[in-house]
Design an enzyme around this catalytic site. Structure first.
Site, PDB file in Angstrom:
ATOM      1  N   LEU A  34     -12.635 148.047  20.658  1.00 57.61           N
ATOM      2  CA  LEU A  34     -12.177 146.745  20.175  1.00 57.61           C
ATOM      3  C   LEU A  34     -12.857 145.602  20.901  1.00 57.61           C
ATOM      4  O   LEU A  34     -13.120 144.554  20.323  1.00 57.61           O
ATOM      5  CB  LEU A  34     -10.654 146.619  20.339  1.00 57.61           C
ATOM      6  CG  LEU A  34      -9.791 147.489  19.421  1.00 57.61           C
ATOM      7  CD1 LEU A  34      -8.320 147.311  19.774  1.00 57.61           C
ATOM      8  CD2 LEU A  34     -10.031 147.132  17.958  1.00 57.61           C
ATOM      9  N   ASP A  59      -5.221 132.631  33.610  1.00 58.24           N
ATOM     10  CA  ASP A  59      -6.510 132.888  32.941  1.00 58.24           C
ATOM     11  C   ASP A  59      -6.420 132.533  31.463  1.00 58.24           C
ATOM     12  O   ASP A  59      -6.879 133.283  30.600  1.00 58.24           O
ATOM     13  CB  ASP A  59      -6.914 134.350  33.118  1.00 58.24           C
ATOM     14  CG  ASP A  59      -8.403 134.577  32.822  1.00 58.24           C
ATOM     15  OD1 ASP A  59      -9.174 133.596  32.891  1.00 58.24           O
ATOM     16  OD2 ASP A  59      -8.787 135.717  32.509  1.00 58.24           O
ATOM     17  N   LYS A  91      -6.126 149.322  27.166  1.00 60.85           N
ATOM     18  CA  LYS A  91      -7.110 148.703  28.048  1.00 60.85           C
ATOM     19  C   LYS A  91      -7.482 149.690  29.150  1.00 60.85           C
ATOM     20  O   LYS A  91      -6.652 150.087  29.958  1.00 60.85           O
ATOM     21  CB  LYS A  91      -6.554 147.412  28.660  1.00 60.85           C
ATOM     22  CG  LYS A  91      -7.541 146.722  29.587  1.00 60.85           C
ATOM     23  CD  LYS A  91      -6.991 145.406  30.113  1.00 60.85           C
ATOM     24  CE  LYS A  91      -7.977 144.739  31.055  1.00 60.85           C
ATOM     25  NZ  LYS A  91      -7.464 143.434  31.559  1.00 60.85           N
TER      26      LYS A  91
END
Length: 530
Positions: free
Chosen positions: A22, A144, A45
């Site tokens: 992805l 972030d 992830k």
């Protein structure tokens, strides 16, 4: 370690089957996977740890991954925060199992479509402020926020991802020796200065993100990362050309001093009406008198909307956070920044929005005050409809202006582009519909002020202030040579009633004739939306 282009041919902990890539970043790869137990797609992830790291740093990065999972898991009920389902350890590496959000990142949307209209950016901002309210209320700082970390689905759901460098209240601090976390241009100045950060730092990053969405580039865009860091610390944001009604709230969010930065509540009060297509209130203390400068936290009591809706209530002043000891690594980075900034500051210091342009002939022009009422407003038409930009010119009309063959490219409801084959010739149309003519005049004046500064940014630009379309108009043009090809860039701004129109051209012929024709045709086609 598996390849980043081909998933490993095995299950994770006998349950999660990796399917396809992805996305990937500096420290991780995200896979589409199947949860064969629950029979649903998930995103996983994979945290990639560089093989040459010593065991101390490897342990630190593993702990950071666990922190990301814990931070997001505490917020799993929020619709604008990605849900974490599980975390597994395989090959001594952590893998985070998350919901699969089928959409594009805001960064990809900006790259594909260009700047987004103000009302859409305001809507994205409201979703993010809601998510940050939940995160900050749970003691979590994201740290972030940037366009690639915001996903938008086809149904319009806006989701904040990547809590990888989040700070969770109660967790031990991670030193990240030798690393400056965050993305240059989206890291708040107080973090770069090595000070304690807090919720205002996330608000600054959100301001930079919304700026990038509405303007098409980051507020401190430069060629080198060190120049970006220097600009964040010492310079004003790049001038806003397309922000329109968003300009005041973006300026307030990008205030360098966190004690003077606008609050989440103030930002919500500004963005909510813009998302609905109406004028925001004057930027000031929520529920109190208007003020051109956000109140300084910690210097006086402020007023906030009462939870019961009964006017305002006084709140105690917030103390400023104490500065913490700066790390050796960060100090070294800033030393490089300061050296680089000497040239950057000298080159760009005149980009302050308070300056005025001096067009050829020596006459200084200045935009009409945004606070002044629009001229002859009682005679102006109010457009009730919200026209799609691509419907304000037919392809035949666009062909008359830029030549044929012409290709129309839909960008957003408020933005459209027509291109002449592969010649580099194009015309871009942006519409902004306001609730009143006075507010449209304010949008027009803000944009005109930025256009008046164009000769300072690009010497050789010529300005024109006489009206050729609408109730008021302004334009500039300039000549450029790109790879031995002479081109002419022209922009026309005009306001008709409560509609503000921006037309931008790249042409191979000089002068305003084609641009003026486009403005007249758009003005005529607007009549269908009275």
């Amino acid at each position: 370690m598996p390849s980043v282009s081909t998933p490993p041919s095995r299950f994770l902990v006998g349950r999660y089957r990796l399917i396809s890539l992805l996305g990937k970043g500096g420290m991780g790869t995200v896979w589409l996977a199947s949860d064969d137990l629950l029979r649903q797609h998930v995103a996983i992830k994979e945290v990639r740890l560089p093989p040459d790291l010593d065991e101390g740093l490897r342990a630190e990065l593993r702990e950071r991954t666990l922190r990301e999972a814990r931070a997001a898991a505490r917020l799993r009920a929020h619709p604008s925060i990605v849900t974490v389902h599980d975390i597994v350890i395989e090959d001594e590496r952590p893998w985070i199992v998350m919901e699969f959000v089928q959409g594009r990142s805001l960064g990809q949307i900006i790259r594909d479509q260009g700047p987004l209209p103000a009302h859409q950016v305001a809507d994205i901002g409201l979703h993010m402020l809601d998510a940050l309210g939940a995160a900050h209320g749970s003691g979590i700082l994201h740290r972030d926020i940037k366009p690639p970390n915001i996903l938008i689905t086809a149904e319009g759901r806006v989701v904040l991802t990547e809590f990888g460098i989040a700070t969770v209240s109660g967790d031990p601090s991670l030193t990240q020796s030798g690393m400056l976390t965050g993305t240059p241009g989206f890291v708040a100045p107080e973090r770069l200065r090595g000070e304690d950060d807090g919720p205002p730092s996330d608000l600054w990053s959100l301001g930079a993100t919304l700026f990038a969405a509405v303007e098409g580039q980051a507020p401190y865009a430069r060629e080198r990362p060190t120049a970006v860091l220097a600009a964040v610390l010492m310079q004003e944001p790049n001038p806003m050309r397309l922000a329109g009604p968003l300009a005041p709230v973006l300026t307030g969010l990008l205030e360098k001093d966190p004690a003077r930065r606008i609050t989440r509540e103030q930002a919500i009060l500004q963005l909510r009406p813009i998302a609905a297509g109406t004028a925001p209130p004057p930027l000031g203390v929520p529920g109190g008198p208007a003020s051109s400068t956000p109140p300084r936290r910690g210097t006086a009591a402020s007023t906030q909307p009462s939870p019961r809706g009964g006017g305002t209530q006084a709140t105690a002043p917030e103390p400023r956070p104490a500065s913490r000891k700066r790390s050796v690594i960060l100090g070294s980075v800033l030393a490089v920044v300061m050296v680089t900034a000497a040239g950057v500051a000298t080159r760009d210091v005149w980009l302050s929005p308070q300056t005025t342009a001096r067009p050829p002939g020596g006459t200084t022009t200045r935009a009409t005050s945004a606070a002044a009422p629009s001229p002859a407003k009682e005679k102006e038409a109010l457009y009730r409809g919200d026209p799609e930009a691509c419907k304000l010119l037919t392809d035949q009309q666009a062909g008359r202006i830029i030549g044929t063959p012409v290709k129309r490219q839909f960008q957003t409801h408020s933005g459209c582009m027509w291109m002449k084959g592969d010649t580099g010739v194009f015309m871009n149309l942006t519409t902004i519909r306001s609730a009143t003519s006075d507010f449209a005049h304010m949008v027009y004046s803000t944009t005109r002020t930025t256009m008046e500064e164009e000769p300072r940014r690009t010497p050789g630009t010529r300005l024109r202030s006489r009206s050729t379309a609408g109730d008021e108009s302004f334009a500039y043009t300039r000549e450029e040579v790109i790879v031995s090809t002479r081109i002419y860039r022209t922009q026309i701004l005009f306001r008709k009633g409560n509609m503000t129109i921006v037309l931008y051209f790249t042409l191979h012929t000089p002068g305003y004739a084609r641009a003026d024709l486009a403005a007249r045709l758009v003005e005529k086609n607007l009549e269908a939306f009275r």
